[in-house]
Scaffold this active site. Sequence first.
Site, PDB file in Angstrom:
ATOM      1  N   ASN A  11      37.214  -9.998   6.644  1.00 45.64           N
ATOM      2  CA  ASN A  11      36.889 -10.050   5.213  1.00 45.64           C
ATOM      3  C   ASN A  11      35.718  -9.089   4.997  1.00 45.64           C
ATOM      4  O   ASN A  11      34.592  -9.395   5.360  1.00 45.64           O
ATOM      5  CB  ASN A  11      36.507 -11.495   4.857  1.00 45.64           C
ATOM      6  CG  ASN A  11      35.956 -11.622   3.444  1.00 45.64           C
ATOM      7  OD1 ASN A  11      36.062 -10.694   2.641  1.00 45.64           O
ATOM      8  ND2 ASN A  11      35.365 -12.769   3.151  1.00 45.64           N
ATOM      9  N   LYS A  13      34.382  -8.165   2.314  1.00 45.07           N
ATOM     10  CA  LYS A  13      33.563  -8.505   1.135  1.00 45.07           C
ATOM     11  C   LYS A  13      33.299  -7.253   0.296  1.00 45.07           C
ATOM     12  O   LYS A  13      34.141  -6.366   0.241  1.00 45.07           O
ATOM     13  CB  LYS A  13      32.283  -9.218   1.573  1.00 45.07           C
ATOM     14  CG  LYS A  13      32.569 -10.393   2.520  1.00 45.07           C
ATOM     15  CD  LYS A  13      31.418 -11.315   2.741  1.00 45.07           C
ATOM     16  CE  LYS A  13      31.839 -12.451   3.657  1.00 45.07           C
ATOM     17  NZ  LYS A  13      30.807 -13.441   3.891  1.00 45.07           N
ATOM     18  N   HIS A 101      37.295 -18.413  -1.461  1.00 43.74           N
ATOM     19  CA  HIS A 101      36.170 -18.194  -0.551  1.00 43.74           C
ATOM     20  C   HIS A 101      34.928 -18.864  -1.142  1.00 43.74           C
ATOM     21  O   HIS A 101      34.747 -18.881  -2.357  1.00 43.74           O
ATOM     22  CB  HIS A 101      35.933 -16.686  -0.361  1.00 43.74           C
ATOM     23  CG  HIS A 101      34.928 -16.412   0.717  1.00 43.74           C
ATOM     24  ND1 HIS A 101      33.580 -16.517   0.494  1.00 43.74           N
ATOM     25  CD2 HIS A 101      35.080 -16.074   2.014  1.00 43.74           C
ATOM     26  CE1 HIS A 101      32.943 -16.245   1.631  1.00 43.74           C
ATOM     27  NE2 HIS A 101      33.835 -15.978   2.569  1.00 43.74           N
ATOM     28  N   GLU A 103      31.978 -17.986  -1.445  1.00 45.09           N
ATOM     29  CA  GLU A 103      31.173 -17.132  -2.327  1.00 45.09           C
ATOM     30  C   GLU A 103      31.776 -17.108  -3.724  1.00 45.09           C
ATOM     31  O   GLU A 103      31.051 -17.051  -4.716  1.00 45.09           O
ATOM     32  CB  GLU A 103      31.076 -15.720  -1.725  1.00 45.09           C
ATOM     33  CG  GLU A 103      30.119 -15.709  -0.539  1.00 45.09           C
ATOM     34  CD  GLU A 103      30.401 -14.660   0.515  1.00 45.09           C
ATOM     35  OE1 GLU A 103      31.159 -13.708   0.247  1.00 45.09           O
ATOM     36  OE2 GLU A 103      29.859 -14.806   1.633  1.00 45.09           O
ATOM     37  N   GLU A 173      35.512 -22.859   6.689  1.00 43.06           N
ATOM     38  CA  GLU A 173      34.274 -22.081   6.748  1.00 43.06           C
ATOM     39  C   GLU A 173      33.103 -22.924   6.258  1.00 43.06           C
ATOM     40  O   GLU A 173      32.866 -23.031   5.044  1.00 43.06           O
ATOM     41  CB  GLU A 173      34.385 -20.829   5.869  1.00 43.06           C
ATOM     42  CG  GLU A 173      35.484 -19.873   6.290  1.00 43.06           C
ATOM     43  CD  GLU A 173      35.180 -18.449   5.834  1.00 43.06           C
ATOM     44  OE1 GLU A 173      35.104 -17.566   6.682  1.00 43.06           O
ATOM     45  OE2 GLU A 173      34.985 -18.242   4.624  1.00 43.06           O
ATOM     46  N   GLY A 179      27.427 -15.875   7.417  1.00 44.46           N
ATOM     47  CA  GLY A 179      26.408 -14.829   7.352  1.00 44.46           C
ATOM     48  C   GLY A 179      25.048 -15.244   7.885  1.00 44.46           C
ATOM     49  O   GLY A 179      24.061 -14.541   7.685  1.00 44.46           O
ATOM     50  N   SER A 219      30.113 -16.730  10.861  1.00 50.39           N
ATOM     51  CA  SER A 219      29.373 -16.128  11.981  1.00 50.39           C
ATOM     52  C   SER A 219      30.197 -15.993  13.255  1.00 50.39           C
ATOM     53  O   SER A 219      29.659 -16.110  14.366  1.00 50.39           O
ATOM     54  CB  SER A 219      28.071 -16.889  12.244  1.00 50.39           C
ATOM     55  OG  SER A 219      27.215 -16.783  11.120  1.00 50.39           O
TER      56      SER A 219
HETATM   57  P1  PGA Z   1      30.531 -14.094   8.344  1.00 54.58           P
HETATM   58  O1  PGA Z   1      31.420 -14.350   7.047  1.00 54.58           O
HETATM   59  O2  PGA Z   1      31.454 -13.821   9.483  1.00 54.58           O
HETATM   60  O3  PGA Z   1      29.672 -12.890   7.988  1.00 54.58           O
HETATM   61  O4  PGA Z   1      29.710 -15.324   8.571  1.00 54.58           O
HETATM   62  C1  PGA Z   1      32.611 -15.087   7.129  1.00 54.58           C
HETATM   63  C2  PGA Z   1      33.245 -15.197   5.778  1.00 54.58           C
HETATM   64  O5  PGA Z   1      32.523 -15.300   4.775  1.00 54.58           O
HETATM   65  O6  PGA Z   1      34.474 -15.195   5.659  1.00 54.58           O
END
Ligand code: PGA
Length: 257
Positions: A11, A13, A101, A103, A173, A179, A219
């Site tokens: 992803n 983003k 997601h 976010e 997640e 992140g 992560s």
């Molecule tokens: P990350 O993000 O691997 O940077 O923690 C995962 C995601 O948001 O899908």
Amino acid sequence: MTERTDLIVGNWKMNATHLDAIQMVQKLSYRLEPSDFDRVEVVVGPPFTALRSVQTVIEADQLLIKLAAQNVHWEAKGAFTGEIAPEMLAKLSVSHVIVGHSERRAMFGETDEIVNKKAKAVLANAMTPIVCVGETLEERDSDRTEHVVVSQVEGGLQGISAADIGRSSIAYEPIWAIGTGRTPSVDDAGSVCELIRSTVARTHGEEAAESVRVLYGGSVNAGNVKGFMAKRHIDGGLVGGAALDPDSFASIVRYWV
Ligand code: PGA
């Protein structure tokens, strides 16, 4: 018992211009062997503005890498300024769409109801939704992880046929792991993924539950992916930060090496 093919999704983003994206997918392709694709379905999710460019590279170089979008609107067309319809993605050979997601839930107000409409629209256009679920740190600390995840799974998948669920994916997640460099233990992640599968078994039957792919995200990196992938109920990963570097993403895809 159904054999589920591993699924690793990058992803990206809101990163990568279409020029960056072309380089990223090319570099990734150089680092993967044809035989890797026998074991793992490899998917990259660039921003909308790079989908056409990445699609062109995939087709021209006959890559086995698949294309995901990070979002979609549920309506087919119309006065929805700034939105992208499912068919627009399908026509770009997009095979997967990330929906809900965290976010988007946290910053753009997506509810389970919206996630559900998006998942249905994705399926109606013969693409695979990757429905994201996961708890906040506060919810985890107050022992509400199971409740939150189960209700997001129920709400997100409501009214979808068992056959469609069987070809969908669900990404667990934990929001506090995204992140941050922090992750749950592999056992904790495995238990929540097992809970997701048993929820699907209850709502859509055993067959759908055996086929749906449950991913872990948050992560994930080249160092920890193997542990997660060893869990029986974790069929793959949704990878953010580490997917932006083709070397590290290739190492994640080749997690067994
Ligand atoms: P990350 O993000 O691997 O940077 O923690 C995962 C995601 O948001 O899908």
